[in-house]
Every structure is written in C-alpha cells, then in structure tokens.
Design an enzyme around this catalytic site. Structure first.
Site, PDB file in Angstrom:
ATOM      1  NE  ARG A 242      -4.269  -1.215  -0.055  1.00  0.00           N
ATOM      2  CZ  ARG A 242      -4.380  -2.190  -0.956  1.00  0.00           C
ATOM      3  NH1 ARG A 242      -3.389  -2.468  -1.789  1.00  0.00           N
ATOM      4  NH2 ARG A 242      -5.493  -2.885  -1.050  1.00  0.00           N
ATOM      5  CD  GLU A 271      -2.407   3.516  -5.657  1.00  0.00           C
ATOM      6  OE1 GLU A 271      -3.464   3.004  -6.064  1.00  0.00           O
ATOM      7  OE2 GLU A 271      -1.541   2.884  -5.050  1.00  0.00           O
ATOM      8  CG  HIS A 289      -2.831  -0.485  -7.213  1.00  0.00           C
ATOM      9  ND1 HIS A 289      -3.292   0.226  -6.124  1.00  0.00           N
ATOM     10  CD2 HIS A 289      -2.829  -1.796  -6.837  1.00  0.00           C
ATOM     11  CE1 HIS A 289      -3.587  -0.635  -5.143  1.00  0.00           C
ATOM     12  NE2 HIS A 289      -3.312  -1.864  -5.559  1.00  0.00           N
TER      13      HIS A 289
HETATM   14  C1  DGY Z   1      -5.759  -5.604  -3.380  1.00  0.00           C
HETATM   15  O1  DGY Z   1      -6.482  -6.540  -3.738  1.00  0.00           O
HETATM   16  O2  DGY Z   1      -5.712  -5.229  -2.222  1.00  0.00           O
HETATM   17  C2  DGY Z   1      -4.892  -4.975  -4.419  1.00  0.00           C
HETATM   18  O3  DGY Z   1      -4.255  -3.845  -4.016  1.00  0.00           O
HETATM   19  C3  DGY Z   1      -5.636  -4.785  -5.712  1.00  0.00           C
HETATM   20  O4  DGY Z   1      -5.558  -6.028  -6.283  1.00  0.00           O
END
Ligand code: DGY
Length: 323
Positions: A242, A271, A289
């Site tokens: 993240r 983001e 991402h």
């Molecule tokens: C998630 O699933 O948490 C990712 O960041 C997106 O696939």
C-alpha cells in the site's frame, strides 16, 4: 423468491458481471467513474449488498447512513484498509475480501519490479524508444545482479511467502524478514528464510527490501526517513503493498541523496497522483497498481466475491468474512 439487489462500484470482467446478473438484481456503474460518498451512501440505502473495490473509501461517515438496507459489503480485493471495519462491525454489517486468488499474480509483479529496477529495464526501454541507443559497449547501462543477493521482506503473509519462494528458488536469494505475527515453521519450509526481530535488522542486511504488510493506521509511514537511513546505499525498495506504508516525500529525498539505489513502485501514497519528483528519476520504476491485474486473477477475484455473496444470502458464514 426475489433476487437480492447489489451495487457494483466499478466495471468488473465481463464473465463475472454476467454471473452477477444471473444471480442478483445487479446495478453496475456503467461509466466506471469512482463513486462519490453520496453515491456510496445511496447504494447502502437502496441495495442489499455493496460491492466496492480497494479504491472506494467506505469510512465511518459513509457507514453512518441511517436508512441503510445493505447487510453486507463484499469487497473486490484482498486489502481492506479502505473500509472502516470497526464502524462496519458496530453497524452489524458483514464485510468480506478476496484473499488467496491474487497471491501469485501479486508476487509475480513484485519480482517483475525487482528485476526491472535492478537491471534498469525501464530506463533501457525509454532509451531505445527515444532512439538514443548508439550500440553495445562494456560500460553501457550496467545494473545490479539479482541472483544470490539478499531479499528483505517486511511482512511474511501469503504474498510475501510467494515472493520468497520465487526469489529463493528462481534466483538463489537468501531471505530475511520481519513480521510481528510470523508464520509457523511449516509455512516457511523450503524458503531459505530467516526471521529478524525488527524491520531495522532487515534493512541492515537486505539488497532488496520488499513490502508486504497491510496498509492503514498501524503501518502508516512505516518506511520513512529513519528506515531509509538504516537501509544500505546500494539497496532497492519494492512496494506492491500500500502506498501510505511509505512516506513518499522521504523516499524522494532518500533517492535524491543516494541513501538508497532505487525503487520499484506499484502503489503510491496519494493514488492515482504520483509525486512529480518520482516521474523525473531514472532509478525508479513506476507501475499503475497492477499487482493483481492479470485477466485470470481479476476474474477469480470476482468469482470469489460471488461465492461470498452466495454464502451470505444462503444464511451461511462467507469464507472470507472479515467482520
Ligand atoms: C488488493 O487486492 O488489495 C490490491 O491492491 C488490488 O488487487
């Protein structure tokens, strides 16, 4: 019996949307634009289930909707720091996510970033496309070898272990890791992995530091100025976890000062905004991402949401119930 009504906040792969239409009274977001807080609240008022993705902020204010009809939030994605779980639980809502099905895909992308940044492939591609390449020479665009190096993992959950497996078996890497809740010995078997008591102990040893911890308050800016100072100047940071786990401004300073050698980033603190300074740095690989973005995985994620919803509306406990 009438079908349960569901609101899907973004477009999903066609075959999943078709299955949702079969089973539920499905409202799609045809425009595929992010929904506002008011639209999310309206969905909670008008439907039995809300199906958000990891970019929809389902916070306490959204969840405080007084005329709520929804009883379940079935999220598309493994991360759940976009949902206020405590507020959801207090409101009596069930919340589910989609673990497991994106583990390999995300691990593949972490390794992609690691290789790209070590071997300067983004830079090399830009060089060729700009028609700047004048031919092979011994000192041209020398990168860093990966095979046999040390990979430091922050977090040792499913995705981290899949990265370790690839790194240990594909590239003969030694793995060091820190996780406040480490996996048991059986889960580490064959990974050539050594537990460290602190993130700092990982930073000291690692040629590559790859982040695999959840986002949210607990890990906010875990990787900041102090972490960069503790990392080796020839080390690379990889982030597929993240964005807000990393203090992006501190990262920029560390890159500019040469405190670390480079970074491979799939996620960003704000983001989809990416700090302009990062855009100008050659020793950084930037992806939008894409961790789980293979067709097979995105379909599997949708099917997992469907499975959770079907269990819930059949009166069972969904397999991926978080609260
Ligand atoms: C998630 O699933 O948490 C990712 O960041 C997106 O696939």
């Amino acid at each position: 019996m009438s079908k349960a009504k569901i609101v899907v906040t973004r477009r999903w792969p066609d075959e999943v949307e078709a299955r949702l239409h079969d089973r539920f009274d499905t409202v799609l977001n045809e425009a595929d634009e992010p929904m506002s807080n008011e639209q999310l609240r309206a969905a909670l008022r008008e439907a039995d289930a809300l199906l958000p993705t990891v970019t929809d902020r389902v916070d306490a204010a959204v969840l405080s909707e007084p005329d709520r009809r929804a009883r379940i939030i079935a999220s598309y994605g493994v991360g759940f720091n976009h949902i206020d779980l405590a507020a959801a639980e207090a409101a009596g809502l069930t919340v589910t996510n989609t673990p497991d099905v994106l583990t390999d895909c995300t691990a593949d992308l972490a390794i992609t970033l690691l290789l790209m940044v070590a071997r300067r492939t983004g830079e090399g591609e830009r060089h060729v496309r700009a028609q700047a390449w004048s031919g092979w020479r011994p000192t041209h665009m020398m990168g860093t070898s990966v095979t046999g190096k040390t990979l430091g993992l922050i977090g040792m959950g499913r995705i981290a272990r899949a990265v370790a497996q690839r790194a240990a078996h594909g590239f003969g890497m030694r793995i060091v890791f820190h996780d406040p809740f480490p996996p048991d010995a059986a889960q580490l078997e064959g990974l050539n992995a050594t537990a460290c008591k602190s993130p700092e102990a990982v930073f000291e040893q690692a040629d590559f530091v790859s982040l695999h911890c959840p986002g949210g308050k607990q890990t906010y800016h875990l990787i900041g100025a102090a972490a960069f100072a503790a990392m080796r100047p020839d080390a690379f940071l990889i982030n597929t976890a993240r964005g807000d786990v990393v203090d992006e401004q501190a990262l920029i300073e560390a890159l500019e000062k040469g405190e670390i050698a480079g970074a491979g980033l799939d996620v960003f603190e704000h983001e989809p905004r990416v700090s302009p300074e990062l855009l100008g740095l050659e020793n950084v690989v930037l992806l939008p991402h894409l961790g789980s973005a293979s067709r097979e995985t995105r379909v599997a994620m949708g099917m997992r949401v469907l499975e959770n919803l079907e269990a819930f509306f059949a009166g069972d406990v969904p397999r991926d119930k978080l609260v």
